[in-house]
Design an enzyme around this catalytic site. Structure first.
Site: not given
Ligand code: DGY
Length: 328
Positions: A240, A269, A287
């Site tokens: 993240r 982001e 992402h």
């Molecule tokens: C998740 O599943 O957490 C991925 O980062 C997609 O948002």
């Protein structure tokens, strides 16, 4: 009988919308309109469920303003966009999409590590710019993956998937740091050894971040941590934004404190810190770690299953706050 109403806050596969329409009146943001918080609250009036993605914040203010809401179904395994205690306090169920994305995301983490270590995008930009005129002995010489030390920060399901790929496929020495140690059988299967965070930073040739975002993991990798890494090391973040201090990372890449980084997630982001766009030794992706078509469809269907299961039968496959189910 009237069907219950739900909101799908982001575009999603049309076939998933069709499934949901069998059970619900569906208001869907298929055009991906950018809603303010007030607009989201307005859209949620009279809705008993919402299908969200990781960018949709379901905080106490939204929950308080949407008294009919009973379930927030995230199409993501991460759920730092949910205020889970606030949901639990209001009897709202939160769900996520674990497991279905593990192997796809581990594939991507490994691919990003390889692309970063072997300077794939940097060399492609060079080639596309017409700068390739001759072979040179040290042209885009990068770091090896096979036999190197793979460090993993956050050893959940995805971290374990990356460890297995590294240990079994590429003969890597795997070390990891996590709040808790894996059980002995899982450690043996991943050929992974627990080390302190300091040891991880100091010893990893390639460090992959796979830990969840929380107040505790905010800037887990900042200037001080980057300074402890090898100057030849690669850092990969598929977890993240906010886990890495992006300003400190851009400086470390510019100053060659570390050799390179591969980033799929960013602080703030979809905006990126401009410094990250100006350093060559970074591979940047938007992402997409879980984004293979079958996996994204499986994630969307699991979020839909949670909405359908909970709103029609009072149960859900992957609840985040199961205490809400018990109170029903
Ligand atoms: C998740 O599943 O957490 C991925 O980062 C997609 O948002």
């Amino acid at each position: 009988m009237n069907k219950p109403s739900i909101l799908v806050a982001r575009p999603v596969f049309p076939e998933v919308i069709e499934r949901l329409q069998q059970f619900f009146e569906v208001d869907s943001n298929q055009n991906n309109e950018a809603w303010s918080k007030a607009e989201l609250i307005g859209k949620l009036q009279g809705k008993v469920g919402v299908f969200t993605t990781g960018g949709d914040r379901m905080d106490a203010e939204v929950l308080t303003a949407c008294a009919d809401l009973k379930i927030c179904a995230n199409m993501a395994v991460g759920y730092n966009n949910f205020d889970l205690p606030a949901m639990t306090a209001r009897g709202v169920l939160g769900t996520n999409t674990p497991d279905v994305l593990t192997e796809t995301t581990a594939d991507f983490g490994f691919a990003l590590m390889m692309a970063t270590a072997r300077r794939m995008t940097e060399s492609e930009h060079f080639l596309r710019a017409g700068l390739w005129t001759e072979w040179r002995y040290d042209m885009f010489a990068g770091a090896d993956i096979h036999g190197a030390t793979l460090g993993i920060l956050g050893m959940g399901r995805i971290g374990q998937g990356i460890a297995r790929r590294g240990a079994h496929g590429f003969g890597m020495q795997v070390i990891y740091h996590n709040r808790s140690h894996l059980d002995a059988a899982t450690e043996a299967e991943c050929k992974a050894r627990w080390v302190s965070k300091e040891e991880l930073l100091k010893s990893a040739d390639h460090l992959v971040l796979v830990l969840p975002y929380s107040a505790q993991s905010h800037h887990a990798i900042g200037g001080a941590e980057l300074a402890q890494m090898k100057p030849t090391a690669t850092l990969v973040n598929i977890a993240r934004g906010g886990i890495v201090d992006d300003v400190a990372l851009a400086a470390a890449l510019r100053n060659k404190t570390i050799a390179a980084a591969g980033l799929d997630v960013f602080e703030g982001e979809p905006k990126l810190h401009p410094d990250l766009l100006n350093v060559p030794n970074v591979v940047l992706t938007p992402h997409i770690a879980s984004s293979s078509l079958p996996t994204r469809l499986a994630m969307a269907n699991l979020a839909a299953d949670n909405l359908i299961g909970f709103l029609t039968q009072g149960n859900a496959l992957t609840p985040l706050n199961p205490e809400v189910l018990l109170k029903k």
